[in-house]
Design a protein around this motif. Structure first.
Motif, PDB file in Angstrom:
ATOM      1  N   ARG A  82       0.840  -1.213   0.000  1.00  0.00           N
ATOM      2  CA  ARG A  82       0.000   0.000   0.000  1.00  0.00           C
ATOM      3  C   ARG A  82       0.868   1.254   0.000  1.00  0.00           C
ATOM      4  NH1 ARG A  82      -3.150  -3.516   3.318  1.00  0.00           N
ATOM      5  NH2 ARG A  82      -2.122  -2.816   5.231  1.00  0.00           N
ATOM      6  N   ARG A  83       1.988   1.214   0.724  1.00  0.00           N
ATOM      7  CA  ARG A  83       2.888   2.375   0.753  1.00  0.00           C
ATOM      8  C   ARG A  83       3.434   2.659  -0.642  1.00  0.00           C
ATOM      9  NH1 ARG A  83       7.882   3.905   0.413  1.00  0.00           N
ATOM     10  NH2 ARG A  83       8.609   1.790  -0.041  1.00  0.00           N
ATOM     11  N   LEU A  84       3.810   1.613  -1.351  1.00  0.00           N
ATOM     12  CA  LEU A  84       4.349   1.802  -2.698  1.00  0.00           C
ATOM     13  C   LEU A  84       3.311   2.399  -3.632  1.00  0.00           C
ATOM     14  CD1 LEU A  84       6.455  -1.442  -3.155  1.00  0.00           C
ATOM     15  CD2 LEU A  84       7.319   0.896  -3.062  1.00  0.00           C
ATOM     16  N   ARG A  85       2.086   1.964  -3.534  1.00  0.00           N
ATOM     17  CA  ARG A  85       1.040   2.532  -4.397  1.00  0.00           C
ATOM     18  C   ARG A  85       0.824   4.015  -4.065  1.00  0.00           C
ATOM     19  NH1 ARG A  85      -1.786  -0.784  -7.663  1.00  0.00           N
ATOM     20  NH2 ARG A  85      -3.480   0.732  -7.823  1.00  0.00           N
ATOM     21  N   ARG A  86       0.838   4.352  -2.791  1.00  0.00           N
ATOM     22  CA  ARG A  86       0.698   5.766  -2.424  1.00  0.00           C
ATOM     23  C   ARG A  86       1.854   6.576  -2.991  1.00  0.00           C
ATOM     24  NH1 ARG A  86      -0.686   3.420   2.666  1.00  0.00           N
ATOM     25  NH2 ARG A  86       1.378   3.906   3.495  1.00  0.00           N
ATOM     26  N   ALA A  87       3.072   6.014  -2.927  1.00  0.00           N
ATOM     27  CA  ALA A  87       4.248   6.737  -3.400  1.00  0.00           C
ATOM     28  C   ALA A  87       4.224   6.950  -4.907  1.00  0.00           C
ATOM     29  CB  ALA A  87       5.512   5.970  -3.004  1.00  0.00           C
ATOM     30  N   HIS A  88       3.510   6.092  -5.641  1.00  0.00           N
ATOM     31  CA  HIS A  88       3.498   6.177  -7.099  1.00  0.00           C
ATOM     32  C   HIS A  88       2.313   6.979  -7.655  1.00  0.00           C
ATOM     33  CE1 HIS A  88       6.481   2.958  -6.755  1.00  0.00           C
ATOM     34  NE2 HIS A  88       6.798   3.211  -8.001  1.00  0.00           N
ATOM     35  N   ARG A  89       1.425   7.426  -6.785  1.00  0.00           N
ATOM     36  CA  ARG A  89       0.235   8.128  -7.280  1.00  0.00           C
ATOM     37  C   ARG A  89       0.576   9.399  -8.049  1.00  0.00           C
ATOM     38  NH1 ARG A  89      -3.307   7.546  -1.749  1.00  0.00           N
ATOM     39  NH2 ARG A  89      -3.987   5.369  -2.069  1.00  0.00           N
ATOM     40  N   ALA A  90       1.617  10.104  -7.609  1.00  0.00           N
ATOM     41  CA  ALA A  90       1.944  11.390  -8.230  1.00  0.00           C
ATOM     42  C   ALA A  90       2.908  11.254  -9.399  1.00  0.00           C
ATOM     43  CB  ALA A  90       2.536  12.327  -7.177  1.00  0.00           C
ATOM     44  N   ILE A  91       3.310  10.050  -9.735  1.00  0.00           N
ATOM     45  CA  ILE A  91       4.297   9.866 -10.803  1.00  0.00           C
ATOM     46  C   ILE A  91       3.575   9.781 -12.134  1.00  0.00           C
ATOM     47  CG2 ILE A  91       6.118   8.368 -11.720  1.00  0.00           C
ATOM     48  CD1 ILE A  91       6.768   7.562  -8.877  1.00  0.00           C
ATOM     49  N   ARG A  92       3.617  10.861 -12.854  1.00  0.00           N
ATOM     50  CA  ARG A  92       2.962  10.947 -14.157  1.00  0.00           C
ATOM     51  C   ARG A  92       3.716  11.950 -15.005  1.00  0.00           C
ATOM     52  NH1 ARG A  92      -2.478  11.570 -13.872  1.00  0.00           N
ATOM     53  NH2 ARG A  92      -2.627  10.966 -11.654  1.00  0.00           N
ATOM     54  N   GLY A  93       3.483  11.908 -16.311  1.00  0.00           N
ATOM     55  CA  GLY A  93       4.166  12.842 -17.203  1.00  0.00           C
ATOM     56  C   GLY A  93       4.008  12.418 -18.643  1.00  0.00           C
ATOM     57  N   THR A  94       5.002  12.727 -19.444  1.00  0.00           N
ATOM     58  CA  THR A  94       4.984  12.415 -20.875  1.00  0.00           C
ATOM     59  C   THR A  94       6.285  11.698 -21.222  1.00  0.00           C
ATOM     60  OG1 THR A  94       3.695  14.417 -21.286  1.00  0.00           O
ATOM     61  CG2 THR A  94       4.771  13.390 -23.190  1.00  0.00           C
ATOM     62  N   ASP A  95       6.172  10.583 -21.964  1.00  0.00           N
ATOM     63  CA  ASP A  95       7.378   9.824 -22.279  1.00  0.00           C
ATOM     64  C   ASP A  95       8.086  10.410 -23.498  1.00  0.00           C
ATOM     65  OD1 ASP A  95       6.176   8.895 -24.635  1.00  0.00           O
ATOM     66  OD2 ASP A  95       5.693   6.914 -23.817  1.00  0.00           O
ATOM     67  N   ALA A  96       9.161   9.765 -23.939  1.00  0.00           N
ATOM     68  CA  ALA A  96       9.982  10.289 -25.032  1.00  0.00           C
ATOM     69  C   ALA A  96       9.243  10.332 -26.358  1.00  0.00           C
ATOM     70  CB  ALA A  96      11.249   9.443 -25.174  1.00  0.00           C
ATOM     71  N   HIS A  97       8.128   9.617 -26.460  1.00  0.00           N
ATOM     72  CA  HIS A  97       7.330   9.599 -27.691  1.00  0.00           C
ATOM     73  C   HIS A  97       6.139  10.553 -27.616  1.00  0.00           C
ATOM     74  CE1 HIS A  97       9.626   6.144 -29.134  1.00  0.00           C
ATOM     75  NE2 HIS A  97       9.491   5.629 -27.925  1.00  0.00           N
ATOM     76  N   GLY A  98       6.084  11.362 -26.542  1.00  0.00           N
ATOM     77  CA  GLY A  98       4.998  12.320 -26.391  1.00  0.00           C
ATOM     78  C   GLY A  98       3.719  11.726 -25.857  1.00  0.00           C
ATOM     79  N   ARG A  99       3.774  10.526 -25.312  1.00  0.00           N
ATOM     80  CA  ARG A  99       2.585   9.866 -24.789  1.00  0.00           C
ATOM     81  C   ARG A  99       2.497  10.073 -23.282  1.00  0.00           C
ATOM     82  NH1 ARG A  99       4.213   4.224 -27.615  1.00  0.00           N
ATOM     83  NH2 ARG A  99       5.905   4.630 -26.121  1.00  0.00           N
ATOM     84  N   SER A 100       1.305  10.325 -22.799  1.00  0.00           N
ATOM     85  CA  SER A 100       1.105  10.480 -21.359  1.00  0.00           C
ATOM     86  C   SER A 100       1.291   9.139 -20.668  1.00  0.00           C
ATOM     87  CB  SER A 100      -0.297  11.011 -21.067  1.00  0.00           C
ATOM     88  OG  SER A 100      -0.467  12.299 -21.640  1.00  0.00           O
ATOM     89  N   TYR A 101       1.836   9.197 -19.455  1.00  0.00           N
ATOM     90  CA  TYR A 101       1.967   7.978 -18.667  1.00  0.00           C
ATOM     91  C   TYR A 101       1.609   8.268 -17.221  1.00  0.00           C
ATOM     92  CZ  TYR A 101       6.259   9.835 -16.578  1.00  0.00           C
ATOM     93  OH  TYR A 101       7.157  10.611 -15.890  1.00  0.00           O
ATOM     94  N   HIS A 102       1.244   7.223 -16.517  1.00  0.00           N
ATOM     95  CA  HIS A 102       1.031   7.274 -15.077  1.00  0.00           C
ATOM     96  C   HIS A 102       1.582   5.989 -14.504  1.00  0.00           C
ATOM     97  CE1 HIS A 102      -0.916   7.224 -11.123  1.00  0.00           C
ATOM     98  NE2 HIS A 102      -1.102   8.513 -11.274  1.00  0.00           N
ATOM     99  N   ALA A 103       2.319   6.098 -13.390  1.00  0.00           N
ATOM    100  CA  ALA A 103       2.992   4.928 -12.825  1.00  0.00           C
ATOM    101  C   ALA A 103       2.022   3.832 -12.430  1.00  0.00           C
ATOM    102  CB  ALA A 103       3.828   5.345 -11.621  1.00  0.00           C
ATOM    103  N   LEU A 104       0.777   4.206 -12.071  1.00  0.00           N
ATOM    104  CA  LEU A 104      -0.191   3.213 -11.644  1.00  0.00           C
ATOM    105  C   LEU A 104      -1.118   2.777 -12.768  1.00  0.00           C
ATOM    106  CD1 LEU A 104      -1.109   4.434  -8.045  1.00  0.00           C
ATOM    107  CD2 LEU A 104       0.504   2.663  -8.752  1.00  0.00           C
ATOM    108  N   ASP A 105      -0.804   3.165 -13.995  1.00  0.00           N
ATOM    109  CA  ASP A 105      -1.532   2.568 -15.108  1.00  0.00           C
ATOM    110  C   ASP A 105      -1.402   1.053 -14.991  1.00  0.00           C
ATOM    111  OD1 ASP A 105      -1.167   1.279 -17.973  1.00  0.00           O
ATOM    112  OD2 ASP A 105      -2.521   2.974 -18.189  1.00  0.00           O
ATOM    113  N   PRO A 106      -2.499   0.297 -15.037  1.00  0.00           N
ATOM    114  CA  PRO A 106      -2.412  -1.142 -14.763  1.00  0.00           C
ATOM    115  C   PRO A 106      -1.396  -1.880 -15.621  1.00  0.00           C
ATOM    116  CG  PRO A 106      -4.700  -0.447 -14.750  1.00  0.00           C
ATOM    117  CD  PRO A 106      -3.897   0.738 -15.208  1.00  0.00           C
ATOM    118  N   ALA A 107      -1.317  -1.555 -16.908  1.00  0.00           N
ATOM    119  CA  ALA A 107      -0.383  -2.269 -17.781  1.00  0.00           C
ATOM    120  C   ALA A 107       1.058  -1.938 -17.417  1.00  0.00           C
ATOM    121  CB  ALA A 107      -0.659  -1.917 -19.238  1.00  0.00           C
ATOM    122  N   VAL A 108       1.328  -0.689 -17.105  1.00  0.00           N
ATOM    123  CA  VAL A 108       2.689  -0.262 -16.759  1.00  0.00           C
ATOM    124  C   VAL A 108       3.094  -0.837 -15.405  1.00  0.00           C
ATOM    125  CG1 VAL A 108       4.145   1.735 -16.244  1.00  0.00           C
ATOM    126  CG2 VAL A 108       2.513   1.830 -18.137  1.00  0.00           C
TER     127      VAL A 108
END
Length: 291
Positions: free
Chosen positions: A83-109
């Motif tokens: 649970r701590r790790l999921r809380r720590a990853h909630r704010a990790i988001r941005g745009t990758d090198a290909h210009g695509r949005s990402y979020h650390a908790l996206d299920p596939a990622v």
């Protein structure tokens, strides 16, 4: 398929993970898993923009190892660590090198980060321990799924059998992974590393004046084992070269490790949390309280 339970149990004592994860040989496997994780553009971008792996590599490594040990040996603390790790990853988001949005908790990622541990540890164990039997491989995968539930990964987001895993794995290798900027940086041998700031003070004081001579050798060794213990199909997908001469050196290293580590006393062969858990398990089986 079911959702991850609120209080998932860690893998069982005496299982494949119980034996493998706490063994000091696992330290040689972790760089390969990290490289395969960050070869996914979304993971690479998240680490590039949000991790302290450049400014605090030793602290990051220590925290990652402590977390991994908790998943397997932490008992009731394993689920809280997830649970701590999921809380720590909630704010990790941005745009990758290909210009695509990402979020650390996206299920596939999030699932991919966890999934990489299975093929890497399976492959590296062939060198450093012994090849797994088919039954051991199935048990290992089932236990790895259990760790995934601790991390909050839903069953529907991970293949539920070994047979389902390999097509999923090959598809991610074919469609997603690449030599990201973080992969290239991790494998670079000319990027200075700060001296260790963890471990016993006398050892750190000894290493500090020697570090200008030691870090280039350490960087080369780290890159060597990181690429060497990657499964060949993962090396090919990322575009990493590996020669016959390097393979011979890796096999020589593995033979030495296989000969030396099993002969070590338990206090040297197993990492601290694993030692404590193994001792507590032996005492509980004998009907004696752990002190």
């Amino acid at each position: 398929m079911t959702e991850a339970p609120d209080h998932p149990a860690p893998p069982p004592p005496g299982g494949v993970l119980w034996s493998l994860t706490g063994d000091v040989r696992a330290l040689l496997m972790l760089p390969s898993a990290f490289v395969l994780q960050v070869a996914h553009p979304a993971v690479g971008a998240g680490v590039d923009e949000h991790s302290v792996f450049r400014t605090d590599p030793w602290g990051r490594a220590e925290r990652s190892l402590r977390s991994l040990q908790l998943w397997v040996y932490g008992g009731e603390a394993a689920a809280e660590e997830g649970r701590r790790l999921r809380r720590a990853h909630r704010a990790i988001r941005g745009t990758d090198a290909h210009g695509r949005s990402y979020h650390a908790l996206d299920p596939a990622v999030y699932a991919w980060v966890h999934a990489t541990g299975f093929p890497v540890h399976r492959h590296a164990a062939r060198y450093l321990v012994r090849p797994m039997t088919e039954e051991q491989e199935r048990r290992f995968y089932a236990e790895w799924l259990q760790v995934g539930r601790i991390l909050g990964i839903r069953d529907r987001d991970m293949p539920q059998t070994v047979e389902e895993f390999w097509p999923y794995y090959r598809k991610v290798l074919a469609d997603e992974v690449e030599a990201t900027a973080v992969v290239r940086e991790l494998l670079a041998t000319d990027v200075p590393l700060p001296p260790p700031d963890r471990g016993p003070l006398p050892l750190r004081l000894l290493l500090r004046p020697l570090w200008p001579l030691l870090w280039p050798r350490f960087a080369r060794f780290r890159a060597f084992v990181a690429v060497g213990f990657l499964p060949p199909e993962a090396r090919e997908a990322i575009g990493l070269e590996w020669s016959d001469a390097q393979e011979r050196r890796l096999r020589l290293l593995a033979r030495v490790v296989r000969a030396v580590v099993p002969a070590l006393p338990e206090r040297l062969r197993y990492l601290p949390r694993a030692r404590e858990a193994r001792r507590a398990h032996r005492l509980s089986r004998a009907g004696r309280p752990a002190r």
